[in-house]
Design a protein around this motif. Sequence first.
Motif, PDB file in Angstrom:
ATOM      1  N   ALA A   1      86.428  53.141   5.640  1.00  0.00           N
ATOM      2  CA  ALA A   1      87.020  53.777   4.457  1.00  0.00           C
ATOM      3  C   ALA A   1      85.932  54.258   3.501  1.00  0.00           C
ATOM      4  N   LYS A   2      84.897  53.463   3.293  1.00  0.00           N
ATOM      5  CA  LYS A   2      83.802  53.859   2.401  1.00  0.00           C
ATOM      6  C   LYS A   2      83.039  55.041   2.983  1.00  0.00           C
ATOM      7  N   ARG A   3      82.792  55.017   4.279  1.00  0.00           N
ATOM      8  CA  ARG A   3      82.115  56.148   4.928  1.00  0.00           C
ATOM      9  C   ARG A   3      82.945  57.422   4.788  1.00  0.00           C
ATOM     10  N   ASN A   4      84.258  57.314   4.992  1.00  0.00           N
ATOM     11  CA  ASN A   4      85.134  58.478   4.864  1.00  0.00           C
ATOM     12  C   ASN A   4      85.128  59.017   3.438  1.00  0.00           C
ATOM     13  N   GLU A   5      85.107  58.115   2.459  1.00  0.00           N
ATOM     14  CA  GLU A   5      85.058  58.524   1.050  1.00  0.00           C
ATOM     15  C   GLU A   5      83.765  59.294   0.764  1.00  0.00           C
ATOM     16  N   ILE A   6      82.650  58.796   1.261  1.00  0.00           N
ATOM     17  CA  ILE A   6      81.365  59.463   1.046  1.00  0.00           C
ATOM     18  C   ILE A   6      81.343  60.822   1.741  1.00  0.00           C
ATOM     19  N   GLN A   7      81.855  60.884   2.965  1.00  0.00           N
ATOM     20  CA  GLN A   7      81.907  62.164   3.689  1.00  0.00           C
ATOM     21  C   GLN A   7      82.760  63.178   2.930  1.00  0.00           C
ATOM     22  N   ALA A   8      83.897  62.737   2.388  1.00  0.00           N
ATOM     23  CA  ALA A   8      84.757  63.639   1.610  1.00  0.00           C
ATOM     24  C   ALA A   8      84.031  64.124   0.360  1.00  0.00           C
ATOM     25  N   ASN A   9      83.300  63.230  -0.293  1.00  0.00           N
ATOM     26  CA  ASN A   9      82.532  63.627  -1.472  1.00  0.00           C
ATOM     27  C   ASN A   9      81.452  64.631  -1.106  1.00  0.00           C
TER      28      ASN A   9
ATOM     29  N   VAL B   1      72.431  64.808   0.511  1.00  0.00           N
ATOM     30  CA  VAL B   1      72.568  63.550   1.239  1.00  0.00           C
ATOM     31  C   VAL B   1      73.195  62.492   0.346  1.00  0.00           C
ATOM     32  N   SER B   2      74.054  61.701   0.938  1.00  0.00           N
ATOM     33  CA  SER B   2      74.569  60.496   0.301  1.00  0.00           C
ATOM     34  C   SER B   2      74.339  59.341   1.266  1.00  0.00           C
ATOM     35  N   VAL B   3      73.979  58.202   0.698  1.00  0.00           N
ATOM     36  CA  VAL B   3      73.615  57.038   1.505  1.00  0.00           C
ATOM     37  C   VAL B   3      74.547  55.883   1.165  1.00  0.00           C
TER      38      VAL B   3
ATOM     39  N   LEU C   1      66.003  68.890  -0.727  1.00  0.00           N
ATOM     40  CA  LEU C   1      66.839  67.736  -0.391  1.00  0.00           C
ATOM     41  C   LEU C   1      67.232  67.041  -1.678  1.00  0.00           C
ATOM     42  N   VAL C   2      68.536  66.819  -1.881  1.00  0.00           N
ATOM     43  CA  VAL C   2      69.007  66.131  -3.072  1.00  0.00           C
ATOM     44  C   VAL C   2      69.843  64.927  -2.660  1.00  0.00           C
ATOM     45  N   GLY C   3      69.536  63.787  -3.263  1.00  0.00           N
ATOM     46  CA  GLY C   3      70.327  62.578  -3.061  1.00  0.00           C
ATOM     47  C   GLY C   3      71.384  62.487  -4.140  1.00  0.00           C
ATOM     48  N   VAL C   4      72.649  62.370  -3.726  1.00  0.00           N
ATOM     49  CA  VAL C   4      73.754  62.366  -4.679  1.00  0.00           C
ATOM     50  C   VAL C   4      74.646  61.159  -4.438  1.00  0.00           C
ATOM     51  N   ASP C   5      75.060  60.552  -5.524  1.00  0.00           N
ATOM     52  CA  ASP C   5      76.065  59.500  -5.485  1.00  0.00           C
ATOM     53  C   ASP C   5      77.103  59.801  -6.558  1.00  0.00           C
ATOM     54  N   GLU C   6      78.026  58.926  -6.740  1.00  0.00           N
ATOM     55  CA  GLU C   6      79.094  59.117  -7.732  1.00  0.00           C
ATOM     56  C   GLU C   6      78.635  58.634  -9.102  1.00  0.00           C
ATOM     57  N   SER C   7      77.697  59.342  -9.698  1.00  0.00           N
ATOM     58  CA  SER C   7      77.203  58.983 -11.028  1.00  0.00           C
ATOM     59  C   SER C   7      76.777  60.248 -11.759  1.00  0.00           C
TER      60      SER C   7
END
Length: 157
Positions: free
Chosen positions: A68-76, A47-49, A17-23
């Motif tokens: 919009a933020k949820r959609n952006e995270i799902q696209a990422n 996973v992104s939170v 399991l890897v947690g990923v964000d835009e960084s």
Amino acid sequence: MTNLNLDIEPTQFKNILVGVDESEQGYTALAHAIHQASEDDAKLSIVSVLEMGDLSTIDALRLESVVAKRNEIQANLEKYKAYAIAKGADNVETYFADGAKAGEIIVKEIAPKISADLIIVGAHSKKGFWGTLGSQAAYVARNAAVSSMIARHQTQA
């Protein structure tokens, strides 16, 4: 002096399991997770939170902003999955979650749900996302019931 038993077989992980964000730290965690999943022929769960604290007070109250933020995270997440597959991970799933603290969500909800045996997160994150994951990474390291890796992006000197 007590004899040390150093005849220990390393774990071959099955569910990473890897947690990923835009960084950069999140991307580094993803790179390490892809490598480990490929090495061990393991399932990779990305996973992104969305922490509501990541949104301004006004945006948090506006449904359109949250969507919009949820959609952006799902696209990422879809981009991360495609990247992982392109880099050799064969069995890749994605998860989206939202809540107060990313580390707690990863450790208490998602890891048990998918039977993760290794959790990888970045050492810290961009300001405002995942509460600068340093505290979230420390939470994962202290509280995960399974092995964890804190990945740090290293800049060239």
